[in-house]
Motif scaffolding. Structure first.
Motif, PDB file in Angstrom:
ATOM      1  N   ARG A  79       0.825  -1.206   0.000  1.00 45.42           N
ATOM      2  CA  ARG A  79       0.000   0.000   0.000  1.00 45.42           C
ATOM      3  C   ARG A  79       0.855   1.249   0.000  1.00 45.42           C
ATOM      4  O   ARG A  79       0.411   2.316  -0.402  1.00 45.42           O
ATOM      5  N   SER A  80       2.090   1.119   0.445  1.00 44.43           N
ATOM      6  CA  SER A  80       2.979   2.264   0.567  1.00 44.43           C
ATOM      7  C   SER A  80       3.866   2.409  -0.667  1.00 44.43           C
ATOM      8  O   SER A  80       4.446   1.440  -1.138  1.00 44.43           O
ATOM      9  N   GLN A  81       3.989   3.643  -1.151  1.00 42.16           N
ATOM     10  CA  GLN A  81       4.858   3.894  -2.293  1.00 42.16           C
ATOM     11  C   GLN A  81       6.318   3.610  -1.931  1.00 42.16           C
ATOM     12  O   GLN A  81       7.065   3.057  -2.730  1.00 42.16           O
ATOM     13  N   LEU A  82       6.704   3.943  -0.728  1.00 42.19           N
ATOM     14  CA  LEU A  82       8.077   3.723  -0.291  1.00 42.19           C
ATOM     15  C   LEU A  82       8.425   2.237  -0.299  1.00 42.19           C
ATOM     16  O   LEU A  82       9.485   1.835  -0.790  1.00 42.19           O
ATOM     17  N   ARG A  83       7.528   1.401   0.219  1.00 43.21           N
ATOM     18  CA  ARG A  83       7.776  -0.049   0.212  1.00 43.21           C
ATOM     19  C   ARG A  83       7.801  -0.587  -1.208  1.00 43.21           C
ATOM     20  O   ARG A  83       8.584  -1.486  -1.525  1.00 43.21           O
ATOM     21  N   ASN A  84       6.948  -0.069  -2.076  1.00 43.66           N
ATOM     22  CA  ASN A  84       6.941  -0.506  -3.472  1.00 43.66           C
ATOM     23  C   ASN A  84       8.244  -0.101  -4.158  1.00 43.66           C
ATOM     24  O   ASN A  84       8.759  -0.838  -5.004  1.00 43.66           O
ATOM     25  N   ARG A  85       8.789   1.052  -3.806  1.00 46.92           N
ATOM     26  CA  ARG A  85      10.074   1.468  -4.381  1.00 46.92           C
ATOM     27  C   ARG A  85      11.183   0.519  -3.945  1.00 46.92           C
ATOM     28  O   ARG A  85      12.024   0.119  -4.750  1.00 46.92           O
ATOM     29  N   GLU A  86      11.179   0.142  -2.666  1.00 43.94           N
ATOM     30  CA  GLU A  86      12.187  -0.786  -2.156  1.00 43.94           C
ATOM     31  C   GLU A  86      12.059  -2.148  -2.838  1.00 43.94           C
ATOM     32  O   GLU A  86      13.059  -2.759  -3.230  1.00 43.94           O
ATOM     33  N   THR A  87      10.818  -2.599  -2.993  1.00 42.41           N
ATOM     34  CA  THR A  87      10.574  -3.886  -3.650  1.00 42.41           C
ATOM     35  C   THR A  87      11.044  -3.852  -5.103  1.00 42.41           C
ATOM     36  O   THR A  87      11.645  -4.807  -5.587  1.00 42.41           O
ATOM     37  N   ALA A  88      10.777  -2.740  -5.792  1.00 46.62           N
ATOM     38  CA  ALA A  88      11.193  -2.606  -7.192  1.00 46.62           C
ATOM     39  C   ALA A  88      12.714  -2.640  -7.305  1.00 46.62           C
ATOM     40  O   ALA A  88      13.262  -3.286  -8.213  1.00 46.62           O
ATOM     41  N   ARG A  89      13.415  -1.967  -6.389  1.00 46.96           N
ATOM     42  CA  ARG A  89      14.885  -1.985  -6.410  1.00 46.96           C
ATOM     43  C   ARG A  89      15.412  -3.400  -6.194  1.00 46.96           C
ATOM     44  O   ARG A  89      16.328  -3.846  -6.886  1.00 46.96           O
ATOM     45  N   GLU A  90      14.821  -4.122  -5.236  1.00 41.73           N
ATOM     46  CA  GLU A  90      15.246  -5.500  -4.974  1.00 41.73           C
ATOM     47  C   GLU A  90      15.000  -6.389  -6.192  1.00 41.73           C
ATOM     48  O   GLU A  90      15.861  -7.194  -6.569  1.00 41.73           O
ATOM     49  N   LYS A  91      13.825  -6.243  -6.803  1.00 37.76           N
ATOM     50  CA  LYS A  91      13.495  -7.083  -7.956  1.00 37.76           C
ATOM     51  C   LYS A  91      14.419  -6.803  -9.128  1.00 37.76           C
ATOM     52  O   LYS A  91      14.837  -7.729  -9.829  1.00 37.76           O
ATOM     53  N   LEU A  92      14.723  -5.531  -9.359  1.00 37.29           N
ATOM     54  CA  LEU A  92      15.632  -5.198 -10.452  1.00 37.29           C
ATOM     55  C   LEU A  92      17.017  -5.797 -10.189  1.00 37.29           C
ATOM     56  O   LEU A  92      17.624  -6.376 -11.087  1.00 37.29           O
ATOM     57  N   GLY A  93      17.498  -5.670  -8.963  1.00 35.51           N
ATOM     58  CA  GLY A  93      18.799  -6.249  -8.618  1.00 35.51           C
ATOM     59  C   GLY A  93      18.819  -7.748  -8.810  1.00 35.51           C
ATOM     60  O   GLY A  93      19.776  -8.299  -9.373  1.00 35.51           O
ATOM     61  N   ASP A  94      17.770  -8.436  -8.354  1.00 35.24           N
ATOM     62  CA  ASP A  94      17.695  -9.889  -8.504  1.00 35.24           C
ATOM     63  C   ASP A  94      17.625 -10.293  -9.975  1.00 35.24           C
ATOM     64  O   ASP A  94      18.243 -11.273 -10.405  1.00 35.24           O
ATOM     65  N   LEU A  95      16.844  -9.538 -10.754  1.00 29.05           N
ATOM     66  CA  LEU A  95      16.674  -9.846 -12.179  1.00 29.05           C
ATOM     67  C   LEU A  95      18.001  -9.712 -12.923  1.00 29.05           C
ATOM     68  O   LEU A  95      18.387 -10.599 -13.696  1.00 29.05           O
ATOM     69  N   VAL A  96      18.718  -8.630 -12.664  1.00 26.81           N
ATOM     70  CA  VAL A  96      19.992  -8.394 -13.347  1.00 26.81           C
ATOM     71  C   VAL A  96      21.045  -9.397 -12.872  1.00 26.81           C
ATOM     72  O   VAL A  96      21.813  -9.929 -13.677  1.00 26.81           O
ATOM     73  N   ALA A  97      21.055  -9.687 -11.570  1.00 25.66           N
ATOM     74  CA  ALA A  97      22.020 -10.663 -11.050  1.00 25.66           C
ATOM     75  C   ALA A  97      21.760 -12.038 -11.657  1.00 25.66           C
ATOM     76  O   ALA A  97      22.703 -12.762 -12.002  1.00 25.66           O
ATOM     77  N   GLY A  98      20.497 -12.411 -11.811  1.00 27.09           N
ATOM     78  CA  GLY A  98      20.160 -13.693 -12.429  1.00 27.09           C
ATOM     79  C   GLY A  98      20.577 -13.756 -13.885  1.00 27.09           C
ATOM     80  O   GLY A  98      21.017 -14.802 -14.380  1.00 27.09           O
ATOM     81  N   ALA A  99      20.448 -12.632 -14.589  1.00 31.61           N
ATOM     82  CA  ALA A  99      20.838 -12.599 -16.002  1.00 31.61           C
ATOM     83  C   ALA A  99      22.354 -12.681 -16.162  1.00 31.61           C
ATOM     84  O   ALA A  99      22.847 -13.236 -17.147  1.00 31.61           O
ATOM     85  N   LEU A 100      23.082 -12.131 -15.198  1.00 23.78           N
ATOM     86  CA  LEU A 100      24.541 -12.136 -15.289  1.00 23.78           C
ATOM     87  C   LEU A 100      25.165 -13.410 -14.736  1.00 23.78           C
ATOM     88  O   LEU A 100      26.346 -13.666 -14.946  1.00 23.78           O
ATOM     89  N   ALA A 101      24.384 -14.215 -14.021  1.00 27.19           N
ATOM     90  CA  ALA A 101      24.914 -15.454 -13.441  1.00 27.19           C
ATOM     91  C   ALA A 101      25.317 -16.418 -14.555  1.00 27.19           C
ATOM     92  O   ALA A 101      24.678 -16.474 -15.609  1.00 27.19           O
TER      93      ALA A 101
END
Length: 140
Positions: A79-101
Motif C-alpha cells: 500500500r505504501s509507495q516507499l515499500r513498493n520502491r524498495e521492492t522494485a529496487r530489490e526485484k531489479l537487482g535480482d533480475l539483473v544478477a540472475g541474467a549475469l549469473a
C-alpha cells in the motif's frame, strides 16, 4: 539510492527512472487517492556501468522484458509507495544478477535403461488391455 547487483556491479540512482500511478485492486479510498504503484525503468543499452559482455548478456537473457533497450518493472504489491520502491529496487537487482549469473552445466544425454523400457511397454500393454475390454463384445 544505488542498487547493488553484485559486489562488482552497482547501478547508480542517476540511471534509474521512476514513474508513479494509482494502484488497482482493493483498498478503498486509499487506492483512489494515493499514487502507490511504482514503475522502475533502467536503460540497459545506454548504461555506463556495464561492460559490453554484461550488456549483451542482459539484453539476451531478458529480451522478453526489454523494450527499446529499457528494462521496466511495475510493482504495486504494497500500500505504501516507499515499500513498493524498495521492492522494485530489490526485484531489479535480482533480475539483473540472475541474467549475469553463469549458465548451469549442460545436460548430458542418456539412454533409457532396459528395465525402464520394459516397464513402459508393460504399462502400455495393460492400458491397451483396459481399453480393449471397454469395447462391446463381437465388434471384431
Amino acid at each position: 539510492m544505488d542498487i547493488e547487483v553484485t559486489r562488482k556491479l552497482t547501478i547508480p540512482a542517476a540511471e534509474l527512472g521512476w514513474r508513479f500511478s494509482r494502484s488497482s485492486g482493493p483498498g478503498g479510498q486509499h487506492v483512489n487517492t494515493s499514487d502507490s504503484r511504482v514503475e522502475l525503468s533502467w536503460d540497459v543499452a545506454a548504461s555506463r556501468v556495464l561492460s559490453d559482455e554484461q550488456r549483451s548478456r542482459i539484453l539476451n537473457k531478458l529480451a522478453h522484458r526489454i523494450v527499446a533497450g529499457t528494462l521496466t518493472l511495475a510493482v504495486s504489491e504494497q500500500r505504501s509507495q516507499l515499500r513498493n520502491r524498495e521492492t522494485a529496487r530489490e526485484k531489479l537487482g535480482d533480475l539483473v544478477a540472475g541474467a549475469l549469473a553463469p549458465d548451469g552445466p549442460k545436460r548430458r544425454a542418456t539412454k533409457p535403461t532396459r528395465g525402464s523400457q520394459q516397464r513402459r511397454l508393460q504399462t502400455k500393454g495393460k492400458r491397451s488391455e483396459v481399453k480393449r475390454n471397454r469395447q462391446r463384445p463381437g465388434l471384431d
